[in-house]
Scaffold this motif. Structure first.
Motif, mmCIF file in Angstrom:
data_model
loop_
_atom_site.group_PDB
_atom_site.id
_atom_site.type_symbol
_atom_site.label_atom_id
_atom_site.label_comp_id
_atom_site.label_asym_id
_atom_site.label_seq_id
_atom_site.Cartn_x
_atom_site.Cartn_y
_atom_site.Cartn_z
ATOM 1 N N GLY A 125 28.549 -12.476 13.541
ATOM 2 C CA GLY A 125 27.226 -11.791 13.641
ATOM 3 C C GLY A 125 27.604 -11.030 14.882
ATOM 4 O O GLY A 125 26.942 -9.596 14.745
ATOM 5 N N VAL A 126 27.772 -11.452 15.861
ATOM 6 C CA VAL A 126 27.841 -10.541 17.134
ATOM 7 C C VAL A 126 28.844 -9.514 17.013
ATOM 8 O O VAL A 126 28.341 -8.208 17.481
ATOM 9 C CB VAL A 126 28.036 -11.498 18.444
ATOM 10 N N ALA A 179 30.134 -8.057 14.334
ATOM 11 C CA ALA A 179 29.394 -7.181 13.483
ATOM 12 C C ALA A 179 28.298 -6.384 13.743
ATOM 13 O O ALA A 179 28.085 -4.839 13.747
ATOM 14 C CB ALA A 179 29.165 -7.688 11.931
ATOM 15 N N ALA A 180 27.488 -6.811 14.741
ATOM 16 C CA ALA A 180 26.299 -5.920 15.400
ATOM 17 C C ALA A 180 26.926 -5.190 16.496
ATOM 18 O O ALA A 180 26.334 -3.936 16.610
ATOM 19 C CB ALA A 180 25.313 -7.101 16.004
ATOM 20 N N ILE A 199 29.844 -3.538 16.330
ATOM 21 C CA ILE A 199 30.515 -2.713 15.539
ATOM 22 C C ILE A 199 29.506 -1.750 15.060
ATOM 23 O O ILE A 199 29.604 -0.380 15.229
ATOM 24 C CB ILE A 199 31.502 -3.111 14.215
ATOM 25 N N LEU A 200 28.487 -2.217 14.415
ATOM 26 C CA LEU A 200 27.369 -1.033 13.846
ATOM 27 C C LEU A 200 26.667 -0.466 15.257
ATOM 28 O O LEU A 200 26.652 0.796 15.031
ATOM 29 C CB LEU A 200 26.180 -2.229 13.215
ATOM 30 N N THR A 201 26.508 -1.065 16.325
ATOM 31 C CA THR A 201 26.060 -0.606 17.307
ATOM 32 C C THR A 201 26.584 0.758 17.809
ATOM 33 O O THR A 201 26.147 1.807 18.198
ATOM 34 C CB THR A 201 25.583 -1.409 18.393
ATOM 35 N N VAL A 250 29.049 2.233 16.260
ATOM 36 C CA VAL A 250 28.986 3.636 15.161
ATOM 37 C C VAL A 250 27.781 4.329 15.276
ATOM 38 O O VAL A 250 27.830 5.449 15.274
ATOM 39 C CB VAL A 250 29.393 2.776 13.792
ATOM 40 N N VAL A 251 26.754 3.634 15.379
ATOM 41 C CA VAL A 251 25.350 4.318 15.357
ATOM 42 C C VAL A 251 25.201 5.119 16.787
ATOM 43 O O VAL A 251 24.917 6.268 16.576
ATOM 44 C CB VAL A 251 24.113 3.274 15.202
#
Lengths: 181, 666
Positions: free
Chosen positions: B630-631, B633-634, B636-638, B640-641
């Protein structure tokens, strides 16, 4: 914004579910009718892994929304099997969104060769942002970082970002689907 | 003269005193924090002062003596005294009185408050006098207001009234004797109990052997009453007696009736156990369990309504430790009384605080694979010296048992199973009073002293040794057997003991059936089971019945420190297949030998879905891995955003830069 006003807004969540989902369905319906004979945009160029991740995201968001909205509207709280499925889908969607972010980001940038329209781009980046907020709030709650008051605030943020995620995912799924017709 | 005064006083008791109610103006206060030194003139039950140094002095009446200055008529409607006087004031079900009789194996929860699962004492043949004799050991007095006795008539003419005794709680002197109080009350010497327990007097003789129809209007009759002699050392030069009174009772006073201690092979020895964390922090019982002059002690459970109308929410766990908010989040009552720390419950999803009581994680012994066994003051007469008291004594009380209450909240309780001989008719089982039951039980069950599993335990025979360890090892001490051999022998003997017991039970039930009322069936109740004769009348049919179900009452003490609370080690304290909180069991306790006792899991008592519970437990096994994924994935999302955000910012900057360039060019 006063604390009382914030509480009023937060307690309007069930109403927001109904209004939000209803408005989304209406917008999609009107757009589908109005644009039925318009020219189609080409689909974004994305790897198969990315498409699979996107399908997974849509499926998980459907489960997340279904378990959350049905129980909140029926009982006011989520518990039992709906909560279990919600948590399972939540874990999966975090992973799927990360893959979607990596595989779709380039195609969804302004000026990419896929040339997605503005609405599609805004929807996509909203999905990622709201997904990040929704998953991070629940990830944070699994660590002993926040007390009861903090956990309740995280839950409020999660609820609203989750509603937003559901709406933007529905919109994006429609726009991507509409472009491929 | 004084004997005549005593006789008249005993005869009229509280009826006379009620007619001489004090005016509020006569009640006194000092309004000082310095305790008042109670050097008091003694007053008899008739309301007359007397000199305790005089020959034939009567027993003093604690009621009359205290009401000189205090509104005792109001006080006696307080929680500890008012079961009969204020029957609508039952509140949450609590610990019952449990009538036990070891000879017949009887153990029946009783209450005057009508708590579900209890019986009224008169239903089982206990009149107020007998109730006071049996349970007065742990009663603070109140023959009239608690037991509903008519203290002006019948045998109470001779015994005198047993009014509330203020000194049981408010005596600071260690010379106040619980043992003397209990013995005096058991002997029916009610009028003398206060004086003897305080240690200011001794009594010669007893009321117990006197006939009910003793004529107290004659000198001969009055001469048979016990003689009271006051200790001259306790009387000052003015003929006053010093009452060592404290406003706030000590914890030790509360322990007279509210001690709980673990028994059985799983119980820790006394020196290992810790006191309640609140007491360790310097608090006392009455810091939370407080009241005003009306003496309606706050019990401290959520939703408690105090008869004064004063909100007592802040004297609950939540009320003291947490802020109370209204539906809109506004604080209506601040927590933190007496310096109570505010628990953060970091990482605990708030749903736990809604579906579980504070006590489920913080109170009582740590949950274990099997619920332990305890004895209590009220049930087992703790505080009275007894070399025979043992873990097998009735009633059997199990704790902690976790269950979901009627409001759907999980809480820890103590649990006891009724056991008695009775008649079943119209879906109800009516207990047979033990002294009546003993007439049949003594012969048919071959009971000498106690009816319990070990009373007729089978001894191993040569055949048993041959079967378990082999004939050649019959002389070998059991300590040299393997654990499997010991268990095999234990089971073999237990089964034979049970068979023998059942055989005698058939005989006993047959005897009871002969005297059964029309349409009634003789039964025996023990450990949640009902034993009846089957259709043939020669064998047992074992079943269940609502009247055989256990009685439970919530427990709140002793509170464990935060680091010892359930969940302090993380979610797996509850959410794991090995968790005693969920998968611990409680086995029914009763006097009948039973090789297949009713054993229930906490999961069932908490009304949890087994499949759902197992699914949650499995999900927690991968929780750490999920957190890592989860960390990542978060993250990576962070990234990219953020990258897109920076790209967008860059575009904005460039656009602004081009416009600036055009403006400069123009």
């Amino acid at each position: 914004m006063s604390a009382g006003l914030i509480d009023e807004v937060l307690s309007a969540y069930p109403t927001a579910i109904v209004v939000g989902l209803g408005a989304t369905a209406l917008v999609i319906g009107v757009h589908a009718f109005a644009a039925r004979s318009a020219a189609r945009q080409p689909a974004p160029q994305v790897r198969p892994l990315g498409r699979l991740a996107w399908l997974g995201t849509v499926a998980c968001v459907l489960v997340l929304g279904g378990t959350a909205f049905a129980t909140i509207l029926s009982y006011g709280v989520m518990h039992g099997y709906p909560l279990l499925f919600h948590v399972a889908a939540g874990g999966a969607v975090s992973f799927a969104l990360a893959v979607v972010a990596l595989t779709w980001a380039r195609a969804m940038r302004r000026g990419s060769s896929s040339r997605p329209d503005t609405l599609t781009r805004i929807s996509f980046w909203s999905v990622l942002t709201l997904g990040l907020i929704a998953s991070t709030t629940m990830l944070a709650s699994t660590f002993p970082l926040f007390g009861t008051a903090g956990m309740e605030h995280l839950l409020d943020v999660h609820r609203w970002s989750g509603l937003g995620l559901f709406i933007t995912t529905a919109l994006l799924a429609y726009l991507l689907r509409a472009g491929r017709r | 003269m004084m004997s005549r005064a005593l006789a008249i006083g005993v005869a009229v008791a509280l009826a006379g005193t009620a007619g001489m109610a004090q005016e509020p103006e006569s009640f006194k206060r000092t309004d000082s924090r310095r305790p008042y030194a109670h050097h008091l003139e003694l007053i008899d039950s008739e309301g007359r002062k007397f000199d305790p140094r005089a020959e034939g002095a009567p027993p003093f009446s604690i009621y009359q003596t205290c009401r000189t200055c205090h509104d005792v008529a109001k006080i006696e409607h307080g929680w500890h005294f008012n079961a009969a006087a204020d029957p609508g004031d039952a509140g949450r079900p609590g610990e019952p009185w449990i009538w036990t009789d070891e000879r017949t194996g009887t153990s029946i929860p009783l209450s005057f408050r009508g708590w579900p699962g209890t019986r009224r004492p008169e239903e089982v043949g206990l009149d107020p006098l007998r109730f006071l004799q049996i349970f007065g050991r742990q009663l603070t007095g109140g023959a009239r207001t608690y037991a509903g006795a008519d203290v002006e008539s019948g045998r109470f003419r001779i015994t005198g009234d047993l009014p509330i005794d203020c000194m049981i709680c408010h005596s600071a002197s260690r010379s106040w004797s619980h043992e003397k109080w209990a013995k005096t009350v058991a002997e029916q010497d009610f009028a003398w109990a206060a004086a003897i327990a305080m240690g200011v007097a001794k009594v010669e003789g007893s009321v117990r052997g006197l006939p009910d129809d003793l004529d107290l209007t004659t000198d001969e009759g009055r001469a048979q009453l016990p003689k009271t002699t006051y200790d001259p050392a306790k009387i000052d030069l003015d003929g006053h007696v010093f009452f060592d009174v404290v406003r706030r009772p000590t914890n030790e006073a509360c322990y007279t009736c509210h001690t709980v201690h673990g028994v059985g092979e799983d119980a820790d020895p006394r020196w290992i156990r810790d006191v309640d964390v609140h007491l360790r922090a310097g608090m006392s019982c009455v810091d939370c369990h407080r009241h005003g002059l009306e003496h309606h002690t706050v019990r401290g459970y959520e939703g408690e309504q105090h008869p004064t109308g004063i909100a007592v929410d802040s004297l609950t766990c939540r009320g003291c430790h947490l802020d109370q908010t209204d539906g809109h989040g506004a604080v209506v009552s601040r927590g933190g009384r007496l310096g109570a720390p505010m628990p953060l419950h970091a990482g605990l999803p708030p749903v736990h605080l809604d579906t579980m009581s504070c006590t489920s994680c913080h109170s009582g012994p740590l949950p274990s694979a099997r619920a332990g066994q305890v004895q209590t003051s009220m049930a087992h007469g703790l505080g009275l010296p007894d070399q025979l008291r043992g873990p097998e004594d009735l009633p059997g009380i199990a704790e902690p048992v976790l269950r979901r209450n009627a409001a759907g909240v999980i809480e820890p309780v103590r649990m006891t199973w009724p056991s008695f001989w009775g008649y079943e008719k119209d879906d109800r089982i009516t207990p047979i009073p033990p002294d009546v039951a003993f007439r049949n039980v003594r012969r048919s069950m071959r009971v000498r002293e106690r009816l319990r599993p070990d009373a007729h335990a089978e001894k191993p025979t040569a055949e048993d040794f041959a079967a378990v360890v082999g004939a050649g090892r019959a002389e070998e001490p059991e300590a040299e057997w393997t654990p499997e051999e010991r268990e095999t022998m234990r089971r073999r003997l237990a089964e034979r003991t049970e068979q023998g017991f059942h055989g005698r039970l058939v005989t006993a039930l047959g005897a009871f059936q002969k005297g059964a009322p029309e349409g009634a069936v003789a039964v025996a109740v023990s450990a949640g089971k009902v034993y009846r004769l089957d259709g043939s009348g020669e064998a047992l049919a074992i079943g269940t019945h609502p009247d055989a179900e256990p009685y439970v009452w919530p427990l709140a003490h002793d509170v464990r420190p935060a680091r010892m609370s359930t969940g302090a080690n993380g979610c797996p304290d509850c959410h794991s297949p090995q968790s005693p909180f969920v998968h611990g069991t409680v086995t029914a306790l009763g006097p009948a030998p039973d090789t297949t006792p009713r054993t229930t899991s906490m999961l069932e008592l908490m009304d949890l879905d087994p499949t759902l519970t197992a699914a949650w437990e499995q999900s927690f096994r991968g929780r750490d891995a999920f957190k890592v994924v989860g960390v990542i994935a978060a993250a990576i999302l962070t990234l990219v955003v953020l990258l897109q955000l920076f790209v967008g910012l860059d575009a904005v900057v460039r656009v602004l830069g081009r416009r600036r360039g055009k403006e400069e060019a123009s």
